[in-house]
Write a protein that holds these residues in place. Structure first.
Motif, PDB file in Angstrom:
ATOM      1  N   TRP A  32       0.861  -1.181   0.000  1.00 17.74           N
ATOM      2  CA  TRP A  32       0.000   0.000   0.000  1.00 17.74           C
ATOM      3  C   TRP A  32       0.900   1.234   0.000  1.00 17.74           C
ATOM      4  O   TRP A  32       0.865   2.072   0.884  1.00 17.74           O
ATOM      5  N   TYR A  35       2.340   4.147   2.012  1.00 20.24           N
ATOM      6  CA  TYR A  35       2.091   3.977   3.441  1.00 20.24           C
ATOM      7  C   TYR A  35       2.878   2.808   4.021  1.00 20.24           C
ATOM      8  O   TYR A  35       3.570   2.941   5.024  1.00 20.24           O
ATOM      9  N   ASP A  86      -2.923  -0.127   8.878  1.00 19.70           N
ATOM     10  CA  ASP A  86      -3.701   0.679   7.931  1.00 19.70           C
ATOM     11  C   ASP A  86      -5.026   0.022   7.585  1.00 19.70           C
ATOM     12  O   ASP A  86      -5.312  -0.318   6.424  1.00 19.70           O
ATOM     13  N   ASP A 106      -4.709   9.388   7.044  1.00 20.83           N
ATOM     14  CA  ASP A 106      -5.988   9.544   6.370  1.00 20.83           C
ATOM     15  C   ASP A 106      -5.867   9.151   4.904  1.00 20.83           C
ATOM     16  O   ASP A 106      -4.815   9.328   4.279  1.00 20.83           O
ATOM     17  N   VAL A 107      -6.954   8.619   4.380  1.00 24.23           N
ATOM     18  CA  VAL A 107      -7.004   8.156   2.998  1.00 24.23           C
ATOM     19  C   VAL A 107      -8.096   8.912   2.263  1.00 24.23           C
ATOM     20  O   VAL A 107      -9.180   9.136   2.802  1.00 24.23           O
ATOM     21  N   THR A 175      -8.314   4.525  -6.221  1.00 28.78           N
ATOM     22  CA  THR A 175      -7.335   4.246  -5.183  1.00 28.78           C
ATOM     23  C   THR A 175      -7.147   5.510  -4.356  1.00 28.78           C
ATOM     24  O   THR A 175      -7.710   6.571  -4.677  1.00 28.78           O
ATOM     25  N   ASP A 176      -6.356   5.401  -3.311  1.00 26.58           N
ATOM     26  CA  ASP A 176      -6.060   6.577  -2.502  1.00 26.58           C
ATOM     27  C   ASP A 176      -5.263   7.599  -3.308  1.00 26.58           C
ATOM     28  O   ASP A 176      -4.461   7.232  -4.173  1.00 26.58           O
ATOM     29  N   ARG A 178      -2.734   9.594  -2.479  1.00 32.14           N
ATOM     30  CA  ARG A 178      -1.283   9.462  -2.325  1.00 32.14           C
ATOM     31  C   ARG A 178      -0.771   8.217  -3.055  1.00 32.14           C
ATOM     32  O   ARG A 178       0.276   8.251  -3.706  1.00 32.14           O
ATOM     33  N   ARG A 202     -13.567   9.672   2.075  1.00 27.10           N
ATOM     34  CA  ARG A 202     -12.405   9.918   2.941  1.00 27.10           C
ATOM     35  C   ARG A 202     -12.491   8.965   4.124  1.00 27.10           C
ATOM     36  O   ARG A 202     -13.516   8.851   4.769  1.00 27.10           O
ATOM     37  N   GLN A 205      -7.297   5.529   8.638  1.00 29.10           N
ATOM     38  CA  GLN A 205      -6.759   4.185   8.839  1.00 29.10           C
ATOM     39  C   GLN A 205      -5.943   4.099  10.126  1.00 29.10           C
ATOM     40  O   GLN A 205      -5.281   5.053  10.533  1.00 29.10           O
TER      41      GLN A 205
END
Length: 262
Positions: A32, A35, A86, A106-107, A175-176, A178, A202, A205
């Motif tokens: 991921w 992260y 996460d 945060d995602v 996807t997220d 980031r 939003r 995690q």
């Protein structure tokens, strides 16, 4: 907070669970990035480094294992791992998971599309008839997960979703923010793929710990230490090392939004 309070939590852990400080916690997660992920067989990532640092301060040794997300969830539910990194807080998981009160990160789930095959998407209704690449076991919010208006096609990895997008096998992927930006840069797709402004959902995690004696105290100690670590320059340095300007922009947005009631 003083070293005395930190010592208090460590002593409390030792009292409630004699094995808490002696055993090695087995943590699971999937790839991921940025992260938590593997690179050349070695764990890396923002939340990997933060989690490792916090547990080190608590005197707890951790062991990492990377698996597909659905398998991670199954192992946690069956008690075959000590924790998962996460993960979102879901009521159905509370019977077998304990969450520290302080979140890891945060995602923001958003959509990505090929620049050569653009779609006018300003809301979920605009996805009607389209196919969107997803990841197995991921929760993007009920509005997205349950909508009958478009097709969801799971891929084994996030990289595979970007590959399907470039080949035209899916119309968009989710996807997220980031994660998507990181992979675009790593895969050299910044000129071929673009991010859509629509925010799907939003999520926050956390670290999740399996329910065993002493784990509630461990979760509390982890939350206290994580909160302290977030105030230190070392925490910002970890974020900048992986995301650079992306992390600075998103952190500024998060700080502004946290001061506004929702």
């Amino acid at each position: 907070m003083s070293a005395i309070i930190r010592l208090f939590w460590i002593l409390l852990l030792a009292c409630l669970s004699p094995l808490a400080l002696a055993e090695r916690l087995r943590l699971v997660s999937d790839d991921w990035a940025p992260y938590v992920y593997q690179q050349k067989g070695q764990p890396r990532g923002i939340d990997y480094e933060v989690t490792t640092q916090v547990f080190k301060r608590l005197g707890v040794e951790v062991e990492w294992q990377f698996l597909p997300w659905k398998r991670c969830l199954a192992m946690i539910e069956q008690g075959l791992a000590d924790g998962i990194v996460d993960i979102f807080q879901i009521d159905a998981r509370r019977p077998f998971l304990i969450y520290p009160s302080e979140p890891m990160s945060d995602v923001e789930f958003v959509l990505f599309q090929a620049r050569s095959r653009r779609h006018a998407v300003t809301g979920l209704n605009d996805l009607a008839g389209l196919s969107v690449g997803t990841s197995p076991g991921y929760i993007y919010g009920s509005a997205f997960n349950d909508s009958p208006r478009f097709r969801r096609e799971a891929a084994p990895t996030h990289e595979a979703n970007f590959g399907k997008l470039m080949l035209g096998r899916i119309d968009l992927l989710i996807t997220d923010r980031r994660v998507g930006r990181y992979l675009m840069r790593q895969l050299g797709l910044e000129q071929q793929v673009e991010e859509l402004p629509l925010l799907i959902s939003r999520q926050t995690q956390y670290l999740g710990l399996t329910r065993k004696p002493g784990r509630e105290a461990l979760a509390q100690a982890f939350a206290e230490e994580l909160q302290r670590f977030k105030q230190e320059p070392a925490y910002a340095a970890i974020n900048n090392r992986y995301t650079g300007d992306i992390g600075n922009i998103l952190n500024a947005v998060e700080q502004q939004e946290s001061s506004t009631p929702r």
